[in-house]
Design a protein around this motif. Structure first.
Motif, mmCIF file in Angstrom:
data_model
loop_
_atom_site.group_PDB
_atom_site.id
_atom_site.type_symbol
_atom_site.label_atom_id
_atom_site.label_comp_id
_atom_site.label_asym_id
_atom_site.label_seq_id
_atom_site.Cartn_x
_atom_site.Cartn_y
_atom_site.Cartn_z
ATOM 1 N N CYS A 415 0.837 -0.930 0.034
ATOM 2 C CA CYS A 415 0.201 -0.169 0.362
ATOM 3 C C CYS A 415 1.020 1.257 -0.107
ATOM 4 O O CYS A 415 0.702 2.569 0.475
ATOM 5 C CB CYS A 415 -0.908 0.003 0.487
ATOM 6 S SG CYS A 415 0.141 0.022 2.984
ATOM 7 N N LEU A 416 2.387 1.055 -0.873
ATOM 8 C CA LEU A 416 2.788 1.951 -0.972
ATOM 9 C C LEU A 416 2.324 3.245 -0.968
ATOM 10 O O LEU A 416 1.966 4.809 -0.867
ATOM 11 C CB LEU A 416 3.904 2.174 -1.249
ATOM 12 C CG LEU A 416 5.212 3.245 -1.356
ATOM 13 C CD1 LEU A 416 5.353 3.732 0.426
ATOM 14 C CD2 LEU A 416 6.159 2.473 -1.987
ATOM 15 N N GLU A 417 1.786 3.245 -2.737
ATOM 16 C CA GLU A 417 1.264 4.456 -2.990
ATOM 17 C C GLU A 417 -0.001 4.928 -2.417
ATOM 18 O O GLU A 417 -0.330 6.045 -2.639
ATOM 19 C CB GLU A 417 0.514 3.903 -4.174
ATOM 20 C CG GLU A 417 -0.061 5.090 -5.470
ATOM 21 C CD GLU A 417 -0.384 4.699 -6.575
ATOM 22 O OE1 GLU A 417 -0.815 5.505 -7.852
ATOM 23 O OE2 GLU A 417 0.829 3.502 -7.338
ATOM 24 N N LYS A 418 -0.892 4.115 -1.937
ATOM 25 C CA LYS A 418 -1.785 5.073 -0.770
ATOM 26 C C LYS A 418 -1.408 5.446 0.569
ATOM 27 O O LYS A 418 -2.030 6.908 0.743
ATOM 28 C CB LYS A 418 -2.697 3.550 -0.876
ATOM 29 C CG LYS A 418 -4.302 4.130 0.525
ATOM 30 C CD LYS A 418 -5.235 2.430 1.069
ATOM 31 C CE LYS A 418 -6.223 4.098 1.274
ATOM 32 N NZ LYS A 418 -6.885 2.446 2.293
ATOM 33 N N PHE A 419 -0.353 5.295 0.993
ATOM 34 C CA PHE A 419 0.620 5.521 1.792
ATOM 35 C C PHE A 419 0.803 7.043 1.303
ATOM 36 O O PHE A 419 1.049 8.113 2.204
ATOM 37 C CB PHE A 419 1.424 4.296 2.101
ATOM 38 C CG PHE A 419 2.490 5.437 4.144
ATOM 39 C CD1 PHE A 419 1.705 5.443 4.513
ATOM 40 C CD2 PHE A 419 3.782 5.903 3.375
ATOM 41 C CE1 PHE A 419 2.291 6.054 5.778
ATOM 42 C CE2 PHE A 419 4.640 5.909 4.919
ATOM 43 C CZ PHE A 419 3.930 6.481 5.726
ATOM 44 N N TYR A 420 1.845 7.165 0.349
ATOM 45 C CA TYR A 420 2.175 8.466 -0.348
ATOM 46 C C TYR A 420 1.240 9.597 -1.121
ATOM 47 O O TYR A 420 0.568 10.973 0.603
ATOM 48 C CB TYR A 420 2.465 7.800 -1.255
ATOM 49 C CG TYR A 420 2.894 8.627 -2.809
ATOM 50 C CD1 TYR A 420 4.020 9.556 -1.962
ATOM 51 C CD2 TYR A 420 2.401 9.730 -3.371
ATOM 52 C CE1 TYR A 420 4.708 10.994 -3.548
ATOM 53 C CE2 TYR A 420 2.239 10.325 -4.273
ATOM 54 C CZ TYR A 420 3.917 10.884 -4.309
ATOM 55 O OH TYR A 420 4.065 12.533 -4.692
ATOM 56 N N LYS A 421 -0.473 9.018 -1.167
ATOM 57 C CA LYS A 421 -1.052 9.669 -1.602
ATOM 58 C C LYS A 421 -1.855 10.366 -0.189
ATOM 59 O O LYS A 421 -2.430 11.235 -0.086
ATOM 60 C CB LYS A 421 -2.391 9.213 -2.797
ATOM 61 C CG LYS A 421 -1.957 8.933 -3.258
ATOM 62 C CD LYS A 421 -2.980 8.177 -4.402
ATOM 63 C CE LYS A 421 -2.463 7.688 -6.055
ATOM 64 N NZ LYS A 421 -3.864 7.292 -6.604
ATOM 65 N N LEU A 422 -2.079 9.502 0.591
ATOM 66 C CA LEU A 422 -2.321 10.603 2.077
ATOM 67 C C LEU A 422 -1.680 11.427 2.316
ATOM 68 O O LEU A 422 -1.979 12.141 3.571
ATOM 69 C CB LEU A 422 -2.740 9.213 3.283
ATOM 70 C CG LEU A 422 -3.712 7.771 3.288
ATOM 71 C CD1 LEU A 422 -4.185 6.173 4.108
ATOM 72 C CD2 LEU A 422 -4.958 8.460 3.103
ATOM 73 N N ILE A 423 -0.061 10.695 2.766
ATOM 74 C CA ILE A 423 1.022 11.990 3.631
ATOM 75 C C ILE A 423 0.801 13.474 1.956
ATOM 76 O O ILE A 423 0.343 14.096 2.976
ATOM 77 C CB ILE A 423 2.291 11.785 2.871
ATOM 78 C CG1 ILE A 423 2.126 10.338 4.264
ATOM 79 C CG2 ILE A 423 2.833 12.929 3.064
ATOM 80 C CD1 ILE A 423 3.174 9.376 3.379
ATOM 81 N N LYS A 424 0.127 13.549 0.697
ATOM 82 C CA LYS A 424 -0.160 14.421 -0.267
ATOM 83 C C LYS A 424 -1.313 14.984 0.401
ATOM 84 O O LYS A 424 -1.522 16.341 0.219
ATOM 85 C CB LYS A 424 0.117 14.362 -1.614
ATOM 86 C CG LYS A 424 1.424 13.900 -1.819
ATOM 87 C CD LYS A 424 2.519 14.618 -1.238
ATOM 88 C CE LYS A 424 4.264 14.210 -1.829
ATOM 89 N NZ LYS A 424 4.782 14.894 -1.192
ATOM 90 N N LYS A 425 -2.003 14.001 0.970
ATOM 91 C CA LYS A 425 -3.215 14.641 1.095
ATOM 92 C C LYS A 425 -3.290 15.680 2.411
ATOM 93 O O LYS A 425 -3.842 16.583 2.636
ATOM 94 C CB LYS A 425 -3.963 14.023 1.421
ATOM 95 C CG LYS A 425 -6.099 14.157 1.463
ATOM 96 C CD LYS A 425 -6.919 13.346 1.029
ATOM 97 C CE LYS A 425 -7.745 13.842 1.681
ATOM 98 N NZ LYS A 425 -9.687 12.748 1.839
ATOM 99 N N LYS A 426 -2.560 15.089 3.132
ATOM 100 C CA LYS A 426 -2.787 15.613 4.590
ATOM 101 C C LYS A 426 -1.893 16.744 4.566
ATOM 102 O O LYS A 426 -2.068 17.681 5.118
ATOM 103 C CB LYS A 426 -2.150 14.833 5.780
ATOM 104 C CG LYS A 426 -2.398 13.782 6.131
ATOM 105 C CD LYS A 426 -3.814 14.267 7.204
ATOM 106 C CE LYS A 426 -4.537 12.720 6.977
ATOM 107 N NZ LYS A 426 -5.883 12.785 8.021
ATOM 108 N N GLN A 427 -0.426 16.973 3.397
ATOM 109 C CA GLN A 427 0.249 18.173 3.186
ATOM 110 C C GLN A 427 -0.604 19.441 2.830
ATOM 111 O O GLN A 427 -0.070 20.600 3.399
ATOM 112 C CB GLN A 427 1.516 17.674 2.471
ATOM 113 C CG GLN A 427 1.989 17.166 3.087
ATOM 114 C CD GLN A 427 3.629 16.826 2.107
ATOM 115 O OE1 GLN A 427 3.213 16.541 0.799
ATOM 116 N NE2 GLN A 427 3.944 16.360 2.640
ATOM 117 N N ILE A 428 -1.556 19.058 2.076
ATOM 118 C CA ILE A 428 -2.395 20.019 0.844
ATOM 119 C C ILE A 428 -3.071 20.710 2.289
ATOM 120 O O ILE A 428 -3.917 21.721 2.811
ATOM 121 C CB ILE A 428 -3.406 19.672 0.378
ATOM 122 C CG1 ILE A 428 -2.359 18.803 -1.154
ATOM 123 C CG2 ILE A 428 -4.345 19.669 0.030
ATOM 124 C CD1 ILE A 428 -3.264 18.466 -2.012
#
Length: 428
Positions: A415-428
């Protein structure tokens, strides 16, 4: 060449009474010496000297520096050397407040700079005082005794040399540039005028290091950036140009890692005793290695802390990688310079949206890990909860301590890609 290393001390606070027969800090200093003698060489090689992050003295007095110099010579003996290189910067306790109280000309000059409404104006006022031929070193009078001490090690500062720089050879045609910054130009008896509030200091733009080819930049400065005025103007440039930043002042060990830089706020070696009194210091090593044709800088830090029984210094496991007595930070220095200096069209890096698809997994995972550490505690917990990454053994540990395990679980779960997307969503 391999690695080069340093002993990193801050906030020693020598008093003019230090070293007397009843000095309660004598045993603490001896614990530092014994730790260096018996443990340093087992973990760290090629020690190039000692980094002193300010507050060497307690009141900026000559006797205090004489005692400090004796202690540094004892460290050299513990290292098995006749002498060792010293690199130092002033702290607010290295300012002789007797001068700032008694000299109206010094105090008025400091207040004049402090009254500036923006950093450009502060720099312009500072320049006027430094170029005043009648008294160009007026603002350095309060650190006169510090400068006499620092001159022994070529780290003194004045109107012609507001910062100092030292260069060290690394592998792969890379050099480490050590820069000493002065955060105390306006420090005086008003610093703690408001109880519980530290007055903000001014770091002039003339102190920001320039870009240089084949250089990794390491700064030594007393006040961390949260104590600087107008930091919003210089923060980005500082992080782009200074790859490893070493600070003191707060008496609390803290580490911050991003893709751009490593920041170490050193714990105090000899602070005033109190409820949370835990003296600390660090060993830090630097190494340059090649990976995928890029040069990387590996920083290996051994945080040391006084044991609960006050008998000796031991590894500070709360600030180490899990299972180790150190933590490691790695920076792709060639990639960072290209990112910050090339025009966007010329840059070989794809847009952020597509990078997850195009860079190799190992490099991508490391970058995502740094982004994860930049989030707040609450944001990290939300992500870990959503992806079922929370383990009982993580309780009480910092994010940096569990990062490697989290990333391993993420890859194992696919789930690396989902992990990455969740981080980017939090950054926004």
């Amino acid at each position: 060449m391999g690695e080069i290393s340093f002993i990193h001390l801050s906030d020693i606070h020598f008093r003019r009474t230090s070293g007397n027969s009843y000095d309660i800090d004598r045993d603490l200093r001896n614990a530092v010496l014994m730790d260096i003698k018996y443990n340093l060489k087992k973990d760290v090689g090629n020690v190039n000297g000692i980094l002193l992050g300010g507050d060497i003295a307690f009141a900026g007095q000559e006797d205090e520096y004489r005692i400090a110099n004796s202690f540094l010579k004892e460290i050299a003996v513990s290292m098995g050397k006749g002498e060792c290189n010293i690199y130092c910067v002033p702290g607010n306790h290295d300012v002789d407040q007797g001068i700032t109280r008694q000299s109206r000309s010094v105090y008025v000059a400091q207040c004049d700079i402090d009254s500036a409404q923006n950093l450009d104006d502060a720099d312009w006022i500072l320049e006027k005082y430094m170029l005043d031929s009648s008294n160009p070193n007026l603002l350095y009078k309060p650190v006169e005794q510090y400068n006499k001490f620092a001159e022994l090690y070529a780290c003194n500062i004045d109107s012609k040399k507001p910062i100092w720089e030292k260069y060290f050879e690394l592998d792969n045609n890379m050099k480490l540039k050590l820069v000493g910054l002065n955060s105390c130009i306006i420090s005086n008896h008003d610093d703690h005028k408001e109880e519980g509030i530290d007055r903000e200091m001014i770091i002039g733009q003339s102190q920001i290091p320039k870009y240089e080819e084949n250089i990794v930049c390491v700064s030594l400065c007393h006040h961390p950036v949260e104590f600087w005025k107008f930091i919003d103007v210089v923060q980005d440039r500082i992080d782009k140009r200074i790859d490893v930043q070493l600070y003191g002042h707060k008496h609390e060990q803290a580490v911050s890692k991003t893709q751009e830089r490593l920041v170490i706020n050193a714990g105090a070696t000899q602070p005033t005793r109190g409820k949370d009194w835990r003296p600390r210091y660090n060993w830090v090593s630097f190494e340059c290695f090649l990976k995928d044709d890029d040069r990387h800088i590996r920083v290996k830090t051994f945080p040391r802390i006084l044991s609960d029984d006050r008998d000796r210094f031991i590894p500070d496991k709360d600030n180490c990688d899990i299972g180790e007595n150190y933590f490691i930070y790695e920076l792709n220095i060639d990639k960072k310079r290209k990112k910050n200096l090339y025009d966007y069209e010329q840059c070989s890096f794809p847009p952020k949206e597509s990078r997850i698809k195009e860079i190799n997994l190992e490099e991508m995972t490391k970058e995502i890990g740094y982004d994860f550490l930049d989030l707040s505690d609450v944001q990290r917990l939300e992500i870990m909860s959503e992806l079922q990454l929370i383990r009982d053994e993580y309780k009480g540990k910092s994010a940096s301590q569990i990062l490697d395990f989290v990333l391993a679980d993420v890859k194992k779960k696919g789930c690396l890609e989902k992990f990455y997307k969740l981080i980017k969503k939090k950054q926004i």
